[in-house]
Design a protein around this motif. Structure first.
Motif, short mmCIF file in Angstrom:
data_model
loop_
_atom_site.label_atom_id
_atom_site.label_comp_id
_atom_site.label_asym_id
_atom_site.label_seq_id
_atom_site.Cartn_x
_atom_site.Cartn_y
_atom_site.Cartn_z
N ALA A 191 5.21 0.40 -0.04
CA ALA A 191 4.50 1.15 -1.08
C ALA A 191 3.51 0.24 -1.81
O ALA A 191 2.36 0.63 -2.07
CB ALA A 191 5.49 1.76 -2.06
N VAL A 192 3.94 -0.96 -2.15
CA VAL A 192 3.05 -1.90 -2.83
C VAL A 192 1.87 -2.24 -1.94
O VAL A 192 0.72 -2.32 -2.40
CB VAL A 192 3.82 -3.17 -3.25
CG1 VAL A 192 2.86 -4.27 -3.68
CG2 VAL A 192 4.79 -2.85 -4.39
N PRO A 252 0.63 -2.20 -11.55
CA PRO A 252 -0.34 -1.50 -12.40
C PRO A 252 -0.69 -0.10 -11.94
O PRO A 252 -1.18 0.71 -12.73
CB PRO A 252 -1.56 -2.43 -12.39
CG PRO A 252 -1.30 -3.50 -11.42
CD PRO A 252 0.15 -3.50 -11.09
N ARG A 253 -0.41 0.21 -10.68
CA ARG A 253 -0.71 1.55 -10.16
C ARG A 253 0.57 2.37 -9.93
O ARG A 253 0.58 3.31 -9.14
CB ARG A 253 -1.52 1.46 -8.87
CG ARG A 253 -2.92 0.87 -9.04
CD ARG A 253 -3.75 1.09 -7.79
NE ARG A 253 -3.83 2.50 -7.48
CZ ARG A 253 -4.03 2.97 -6.24
NH1 ARG A 253 -4.14 2.15 -5.21
NH2 ARG A 253 -4.10 4.28 -6.03
N ALA A 254 1.63 2.04 -10.64
CA ALA A 254 2.89 2.77 -10.46
C ALA A 254 2.74 4.26 -10.71
O ALA A 254 3.47 5.07 -10.13
CB ALA A 254 3.96 2.18 -11.38
N ALA A 269 -3.85 -2.07 -1.06
CA ALA A 269 -4.95 -1.85 -0.13
C ALA A 269 -5.98 -0.86 -0.67
O ALA A 269 -7.11 -0.82 -0.19
CB ALA A 269 -4.40 -1.35 1.21
N GLY A 270 -5.59 -0.05 -1.65
CA GLY A 270 -6.52 0.90 -2.24
C GLY A 270 -6.26 2.35 -1.91
O GLY A 270 -7.10 3.22 -2.18
N ALA A 271 -5.09 2.67 -1.33
CA ALA A 271 -4.76 4.07 -1.04
C ALA A 271 -4.78 4.89 -2.32
O ALA A 271 -4.44 4.39 -3.40
CB ALA A 271 -3.38 4.16 -0.39
N GLY A 272 -5.17 6.17 -2.20
CA GLY A 272 -5.26 7.03 -3.38
C GLY A 272 -3.92 7.22 -4.06
O GLY A 272 -3.77 6.98 -5.26
N ARG A 273 -2.93 7.65 -3.28
CA ARG A 273 -1.57 7.84 -3.80
C ARG A 273 -0.57 7.52 -2.71
O ARG A 273 -0.90 7.47 -1.53
CB ARG A 273 -1.36 9.28 -4.29
CG ARG A 273 -2.21 9.65 -5.50
CD ARG A 273 -1.70 10.88 -6.21
NE ARG A 273 -2.62 11.23 -7.27
CZ ARG A 273 -3.58 12.15 -7.17
NH1 ARG A 273 -3.71 12.84 -6.06
NH2 ARG A 273 -4.38 12.39 -8.18
N SER A 320 -6.55 1.48 3.28
CA SER A 320 -7.57 1.36 2.24
C SER A 320 -8.39 2.63 2.07
O SER A 320 -8.94 2.88 1.00
CB SER A 320 -8.50 0.18 2.56
OG SER A 320 -9.26 0.43 3.73
N SER A 321 -8.49 3.43 3.13
CA SER A 321 -9.29 4.66 3.05
C SER A 321 -8.45 5.92 2.96
O SER A 321 -8.97 7.03 2.99
CB SER A 321 -10.22 4.76 4.27
OG SER A 321 -9.47 4.81 5.47
#
Length: 331
Positions: A85-86, A116-118, A91-95, A67-68
């Motif tokens: 990857a999903v 949505p964050r593909a 969890a909120g990872a940047g990339r 997450s961080s």
């Protein structure tokens, strides 16, 4: 050991989690540490964690670390790539920097492709980070158009990991290995050079000198708006040979990966070769890719990405899966 020499840390404080502690995960951890990132490693199997000074996470501490994280590198088995990857994205990872291939098949990648964050996903493509490749890609005009090209990667699978029986490796498994998945980098860089392919024919060879169920060799033929391309990928050839030959009405360009050289042959057969010795050190190449993954976004202008030696985008990684699926269906 690397011949990289001193690397100026430029990403102090960036938090990176490496999911998977096999040989490629350990290399990612090392080169990102060289860049000054704060690296933690979350092994799938704790007994596989041989990561030097990096912090070791487990199933209790790993999820919170995702997450961080500014970047999560997914270096697990191919069958886990999409799930891991999903999980990082949710969890909120940047990339995410995902090792190749994205998934065993294009259908297996649906949950990531539709996420949505593909757009926050990179796909590892270290051949793009070779200086020789970047040099080659700016000189296609020298041979004129249209062009024909032959892409090749010939190797001997037992030599890949001499300390391990190749029959026990993921490469030997028909659901995760085979040359189309293992050597997908050749298909990726060919698309960068010549454009999106339309497959004309394919032959996959499951019999040969190796005792494995995955395909041991593949021969593909495709065309693009710029070129007609043949491609040969195999596990059954010695000595190793890897590179591309590009021919057109005004001459030829040849990239030989094992010697890190690009040769231009003009229309009257005068040859000029340029060597890129830094490409012979794998850590140097991986540092280039890692730096670009930290500094750029996958939606950065393609020219800027290619100049920096950045990884592939998820859309590009999925396109190579499409080509592999087509090859299997036609063989």
């Amino acid at each position: 050991m690397s011949d990289l020499g001193p690397v100026t840390p430029s990403h102090d404080g960036r938090r990176v989690v490496i999911r998977g502690a096999g040989s490629i995960g350990q290399r990612h951890a090392r080169v990102l540490g060289m860049l000054g990132a704060d690296v933690s490693v979350w092994p799938v199997r704790p007994r596989g964690a041989r990561t030097g000074d990096q912090q070791i996470l487990d199933d209790l501490t790993g999820p919170a670390a995702l997450s961080s994280a500014d970047l999560v590198v997914v270096a697990t088995d191919t069958s886990r790539h999409v799930t891991d990857a999903v999980a990082a994205l949710e969890a909120g990872a940047g990339r995410v920097l995902l090792e190749k291939p994205v998934a065993p098949t294009r259908g297996d990648a649906a949950a990531l492709a539709d996420h949505p964050r593909a757009a926050d996903v990179w796909v590892a493509a270290p051949l793009r980070a070779h200086e020789a490749f970047r040099h080659l890609s700016t000189r296609l005009h020298l041979v004129g158009a249209p062009v024909s090209a032959h892409v090749r990667c010939h190797s001997w699978l037992p030599d890949w990991r001499p300390d391990r029986d190749y029959r026990d490796s993921y490469s030997a498994r028909p659901d995760e290995g085979g040359v189309l998945r293992d050597l997908v980098h050749e298909l990726d860089y060919a698309a960068v050079l010549f454009g999106r392919p339309t497959l004309l024919g394919a032959r996959l060879e499951h019999t040969g000198p190796l005792d494995i169920h995955a395909e041991q060799a593949a021969t593909l033929l495709w065309h693009t708006e710029l070129a007609t391309v043949t491609c040969r990928l195999d596990y059954v050839t010695r000595p190793t040979s890897r590179g591309v030959e590009i021919h057109g009405p005004d001459g030829a360009l040849l990239w030989d990966v094992p010697t890190a050289t690009v040769t231009h042959v003009d229309s009257v057969s005068r040859a000029t070769s340029t060597a890129f010795p830094a490409d012979l050190d794998r850590d140097t190449v991986m540092v280039t890719q890692a730096r670009a993954a930290l500094e750029l976004a996958p939606d950065t202008d393609p020219a800027q990405r290619h100049t920096a030696g950045a990884p592939a985008t998820l859309a590009e990684g999925l396109a190579t899966l499409d080509l592999c699926d087509q090859a299997r269906s036609r063989s």
